[in-house]
Design a protein around this motif. Structure first.
Motif, short mmCIF file in Angstrom:
data_model
loop_
_atom_site.label_atom_id
_atom_site.label_comp_id
_atom_site.label_asym_id
_atom_site.label_seq_id
_atom_site.Cartn_x
_atom_site.Cartn_y
_atom_site.Cartn_z
N HIS A 241 0.85 -1.20 0.00
CA HIS A 241 0.00 0.00 0.00
C HIS A 241 0.88 1.24 0.00
N LYS A 242 0.76 2.04 -1.05
CA LYS A 242 1.56 3.27 -1.14
C LYS A 242 0.66 4.48 -0.94
N PHE A 243 1.13 5.45 -0.17
CA PHE A 243 0.35 6.65 0.10
C PHE A 243 1.06 7.89 -0.45
N PHE A 244 0.32 8.71 -1.16
CA PHE A 244 0.84 9.99 -1.65
C PHE A 244 -0.09 11.11 -1.21
N VAL A 245 0.50 12.28 -0.93
CA VAL A 245 -0.30 13.47 -0.57
C VAL A 245 0.30 14.68 -1.26
N SER A 246 -0.48 15.77 -1.32
CA SER A 246 0.03 16.98 -1.96
C SER A 246 0.52 18.02 -0.96
N ASP A 247 0.21 17.84 0.35
CA ASP A 247 0.79 18.70 1.38
C ASP A 247 1.76 17.85 2.20
N ASN A 248 2.35 18.47 3.21
CA ASN A 248 3.29 17.76 4.07
C ASN A 248 2.67 16.48 4.66
N PRO A 249 3.41 15.36 4.59
CA PRO A 249 2.84 14.08 5.02
C PRO A 249 2.57 13.95 6.53
N LEU A 250 3.18 14.79 7.37
CA LEU A 250 3.10 14.59 8.82
C LEU A 250 1.67 14.55 9.35
N ARG A 251 0.90 15.57 8.98
CA ARG A 251 -0.48 15.64 9.45
C ARG A 251 -1.31 14.45 8.95
N PHE A 252 -1.07 14.08 7.68
CA PHE A 252 -1.79 12.94 7.09
C PHE A 252 -1.48 11.65 7.86
N LYS A 253 -0.21 11.47 8.19
CA LYS A 253 0.20 10.28 8.94
C LYS A 253 -0.50 10.24 10.29
N ARG A 254 -0.49 11.38 10.98
CA ARG A 254 -1.04 11.48 12.34
C ARG A 254 -2.55 11.25 12.32
N ALA A 255 -3.24 12.04 11.49
CA ALA A 255 -4.70 11.97 11.50
C ALA A 255 -5.20 10.72 10.78
N GLY A 256 -4.47 10.29 9.77
CA GLY A 256 -4.90 9.17 8.94
C GLY A 256 -5.00 7.86 9.72
N GLN A 257 -4.17 7.72 10.73
CA GLN A 257 -4.18 6.48 11.52
C GLN A 257 -5.54 6.22 12.14
N LYS A 258 -6.21 7.31 12.56
CA LYS A 258 -7.54 7.15 13.18
C LYS A 258 -8.54 6.61 12.15
N PHE A 259 -8.40 7.06 10.92
CA PHE A 259 -9.32 6.63 9.87
C PHE A 259 -9.03 5.19 9.42
N LEU A 260 -7.75 4.87 9.37
CA LEU A 260 -7.36 3.57 8.82
C LEU A 260 -7.32 2.50 9.91
N GLY A 261 -7.22 2.94 11.15
CA GLY A 261 -7.17 1.98 12.25
C GLY A 261 -5.84 1.26 12.37
N ARG A 262 -4.84 1.77 11.67
CA ARG A 262 -3.49 1.20 11.83
C ARG A 262 -2.45 2.26 11.45
N LYS A 263 -1.21 1.97 11.76
CA LYS A 263 -0.13 2.93 11.49
C LYS A 263 0.08 3.12 9.99
N ILE A 264 0.39 4.34 9.59
CA ILE A 264 0.76 4.58 8.20
C ILE A 264 2.26 4.88 8.19
N ASP A 265 3.01 4.06 7.49
CA ASP A 265 4.46 4.22 7.55
C ASP A 265 4.95 5.30 6.60
N LYS A 266 5.02 4.94 5.35
CA LYS A 266 5.62 5.87 4.39
C LYS A 266 4.57 6.63 3.61
N VAL A 267 4.73 7.94 3.58
CA VAL A 267 3.84 8.79 2.79
C VAL A 267 4.73 9.74 1.99
N ALA A 268 4.53 9.78 0.68
CA ALA A 268 5.35 10.65 -0.16
C ALA A 268 4.56 11.89 -0.57
#
Lengths: 273, 273
Positions: A241-268
């Motif tokens: 599973h690869k994750f890409f975002v258009s803004d800084n990945p930090l916020r996505f990693k932090r908030a995204g975990q609640k939505f996905l129910g698991r840790k998100i490792d790499k986000v480009a």
């Protein structure tokens, strides 16, 4: 499916305006564990729900182009606003690839659930004013009533993590009371953020109302399309599973975990501009 | 100023992430009625307050480039998040033109108002975490304490028009109580949307707290810079005001009127992408 025949190693592509689509991604991961998946969240331009159909169409096309550059075999529009405003446009612009939105699967589920033929739908301003849900219902049924309500504060409340607060309950009551008065017996969560507020919404609507989260239905639709078109990966191991975002990945990693129910490792981060 | 000497017919440029900056524009219109003004609201990429400094810097630069293409003589960054994250970058990238942010004028006003040397500032997540207000205070005073609080739901509440509702009061109490406990006697409204909530904020903070809205101070700073650099328009008639946005103008026209306190006639859409 007979293994080895009609297999397609390319990944599944999913896009959303930000993190909300992860509620859909989560179900696709569960439903299709062998598939490789590319998720793109347009976090630099989020939200879509208060923007015009023209602008959302433009964003949806650039997001799909990015997924195409990742050589995906199917595109999941995991965003209600993008599905409501841009689905036809995407199908016309990218005819070479199957595209699945979130509206069709949710409507099918709601039509199965309703007994009194009164359905409610909540979503962003753009989704509700697009009338996309009503148009989809009318493809199948002419005797079903649909009552729409936009809930512009739900996305910021979820993003702020205010899930179980009394302020959230108060705001939800304000939005949902008109739908309750219409005596609907099925309520479509027409925004991928809203499943996070499901327990509050259920509490207000009561037991007699089926609360419909389309994520599972979208995942099943995706599986069905892959099967029909012979596009399964055919891997024996779990997919990546690869994750890409258009803004800084930090916020996505932090908030995204609640939505996905698991840790998100790499986000480009990519430049979608 | 002696009329006819050192005059500059070029317009003043103002940008904001969307409509919030109109609270600043309103004061500039009042303070400098003879000046021509170009306002740009980046409504396709709004909000900035939840996005990373890098992304806001990129957006601020493209907005300033657009204003430069309109041949402005000065740029007003009428957005706290952009001022907090991008002011240095803009000054470095566009050295040929004076640039005014909203933070300096607000801090000067707060330092004049505070007696007990305890100042509060409320703003978006990005503004508060940038520490820009503290850095500005430290340029003048080392013995003043600053207490920051991000209020992420204020912008959506204002955009939703929920100004006088009990839900808004409840949410504002939640955000402001920690600042009240610190016994601040001056509170900076560090977001151009917040003046719309001034009466709620004043009600909660009580009479002993000066609530500081920087719009007027920014307008006066602009006037001062134009005077010092000999850049006044020198017109005898009132100036024109042009509005540009990056999303569909309809919503901007509708919502912007509340911020500006008068009708907005023509708004043009540009592609900032």
């Amino acid at each position: 499916m007979i293994e080895g025949i009609n297999m397609d190693k390319r990944p599944i592509g999913i896009f959303d305006s930000g993190i909300g689509g992860l509620t859909v991604a989560k179900e696709i991961f569960a439903c299709l564990p062998r598939e490789d998946i590319v998720y793109f969240g347009d976090t630099a331009r989020v939200p879509y729900g208060t923007k015009s159909p023209q602008t959302v169409k433009k964003f949806s096309c650039s997001n799909t182009k990015f997924l195409m550059s990742q050589k995906v075999k199917i595109v999941i529009v995991a965003c209600n606003t993008a599905s409501a405003t841009s689905f036809g446009k995407l199908r016309a612009e990218f005819p070479s690839i199957p595209i699945i939105g979130v509206i069709g699967p949710a409507v099918k589920l709601a039509l199965m659930c309703t007994k009194n033929k009164k359905i409610g739908v909540i979503g962003t301003e753009s989704t509700i004013s697009s009338n996309a849900y009503l148009k989809e219902i009318r493809k199948f049924k002419s005797n079903v009533s649909l009552f729409g309500q936009s809930c512009p504060l739900f996305v910021p409340l979820v993003e702020e993590g205010w899930i179980d607060r009394k302020e959230t309950l108060l705001i939800a009551k304000k939005y949902l009371t008109p739908l309750k008065r219409k005596k609907i017996d099925a309520l479509i969560l027409g925004c991928t953020h809203y499943p996070m507020l499901k327990s509050v919404i259920k509490k207000i609507m009561g037991k007699g109302v089926a609360v419909i989260d389309s994520a599972r239905a979208v995942a099943e639709k995706c599986k069905k399309v892959l099967e029909e078109k012979g596009l399964f990966n055919g891997k024996k191991r779990n997919g990546w599973h690869k994750f890409f975002v258009s803004d800084n990945p930090l916020r996505f990693k932090r908030a995204g975990q609640k939505f996905l129910g698991r840790k998100i490792d790499k986000v480009a981060q990519i430049d979608i501009g």
